[in-house]
Design a protein around this motif. Sequence first.
Motif, PDB file in Angstrom:
ATOM      1  N   LEU A   1     -32.892  12.207 -35.425  1.00 34.17           N
ATOM      2  CA  LEU A   1     -32.457  13.259 -34.494  1.00 34.17           C
ATOM      3  C   LEU A   1     -32.471  12.754 -33.054  1.00 34.17           C
ATOM      4  N   SER A   2     -33.495  11.994 -32.699  1.00 40.05           N
ATOM      5  CA  SER A   2     -33.587  11.548 -31.310  1.00 40.05           C
ATOM      6  C   SER A   2     -32.474  10.553 -30.983  1.00 40.05           C
ATOM      7  N   GLN A   3     -32.096   9.716 -31.956  1.00 39.33           N
ATOM      8  CA  GLN A   3     -30.947   8.820 -31.740  1.00 39.33           C
ATOM      9  C   GLN A   3     -29.667   9.618 -31.547  1.00 39.33           C
ATOM     10  N   TYR A   4     -29.646  10.801 -32.144  1.00 40.01           N
ATOM     11  CA  TYR A   4     -28.475  11.689 -32.049  1.00 40.01           C
ATOM     12  C   TYR A   4     -28.540  12.559 -30.782  1.00 40.01           C
ATOM     13  N   GLY A   5     -29.618  12.386 -30.010  1.00 43.64           N
ATOM     14  CA  GLY A   5     -29.734  13.109 -28.746  1.00 43.64           C
ATOM     15  C   GLY A   5     -30.437  14.454 -28.853  1.00 43.64           C
ATOM     16  N   VAL A   6     -31.122  14.698 -29.986  1.00 44.75           N
ATOM     17  CA  VAL A   6     -31.896  15.940 -30.157  1.00 44.75           C
ATOM     18  C   VAL A   6     -33.381  15.573 -30.086  1.00 44.75           C
ATOM     19  N   GLN A   7     -34.042  15.976 -29.019  1.00 42.28           N
ATOM     20  CA  GLN A   7     -35.439  15.594 -28.816  1.00 42.28           C
ATOM     21  C   GLN A   7     -36.393  16.515 -29.593  1.00 42.28           C
TER      22      GLN A   7
END
Length: 298
Positions: free
Chosen positions: A33-39
């Motif tokens: 998710l974080s790689q996808y921009g969702v923290q």
Amino acid sequence: MAKINQTQLERMHSGKGFIAALDQSGGSTPKALSQYGVQESAYTNDEEMYTLVHEMRTRIIKSPAFDSEYILGAILFENTMDRKIDGQWTADYLWDNKNIVPFLKVDKGLADLANGVQLMKPIANLDELLTRAVERNVFGTKMRSLIKQANAVGIREVVEQQFAVGKQIFEKGLVPIIEPEVDIYSADKEKSEEILKEEIKKQLDLLDKDVKVMLKLSIPTVDDFYSELMSDPHVVRVVALSGGYAQEEANQKLAQNHGLIASFSRALSEGLSAGQSDNDFNNMLGKTIKEIYAASIT
């Protein structure tokens, strides 16, 4: 035993394309998710996290770039199998709408390092999970072990465990993807691969003649090292994981191995983000898919 879908089997055996691995789970979901921009601040519990990751995967699957011209199959995480896309179970959506063969990740992660390897943790309720997968029209499964050192005892244990569980999976009417990953950063990767190939050949020779498996392996140090495994009558297909290589390097290495096709996860979603417009998202995904496809059809 449930019958294996022969149309899907034929597609996996001789179709042109690669497998999209959309199966990061448990511990790796926050990273995906974080790689996808969702923290991590965007969700407060697992349910919210899995809903967000399902939205990401739905966006990938529904993208016009996610096309059966390039993609043969997709590996799902259990939570994704149990959710729907536009009112259809995810596996049904993949096959009925996209002509893409659905697989399910079934392992529960890795045990602690011993003899230079990490075996799979015991898979509790495997039989129940496989029953559900058959009901959901899944074609096959995937399970991962990890080899970190060229330890003959450890590598044999990995392969024996993989094939023992693989036979149980096949008996339920599913085709197992056996994945004994060799760590790409291992100091003796090439030696590990030599031991691994011999152990896989031993296990293939012990299978009843009708049993079918797939193999998911790290891209080998020596080009075309796994060619003889591809010609084994038990082996539907040999696919490669990206294993931590960046997308471009993974593609370059893959292209050197004739007949080996990709089953990339991280390298597939590289460059995608939640904030992109649909146009930018689809263009980025389309470019990635075409590059992985080109490396897979050599």
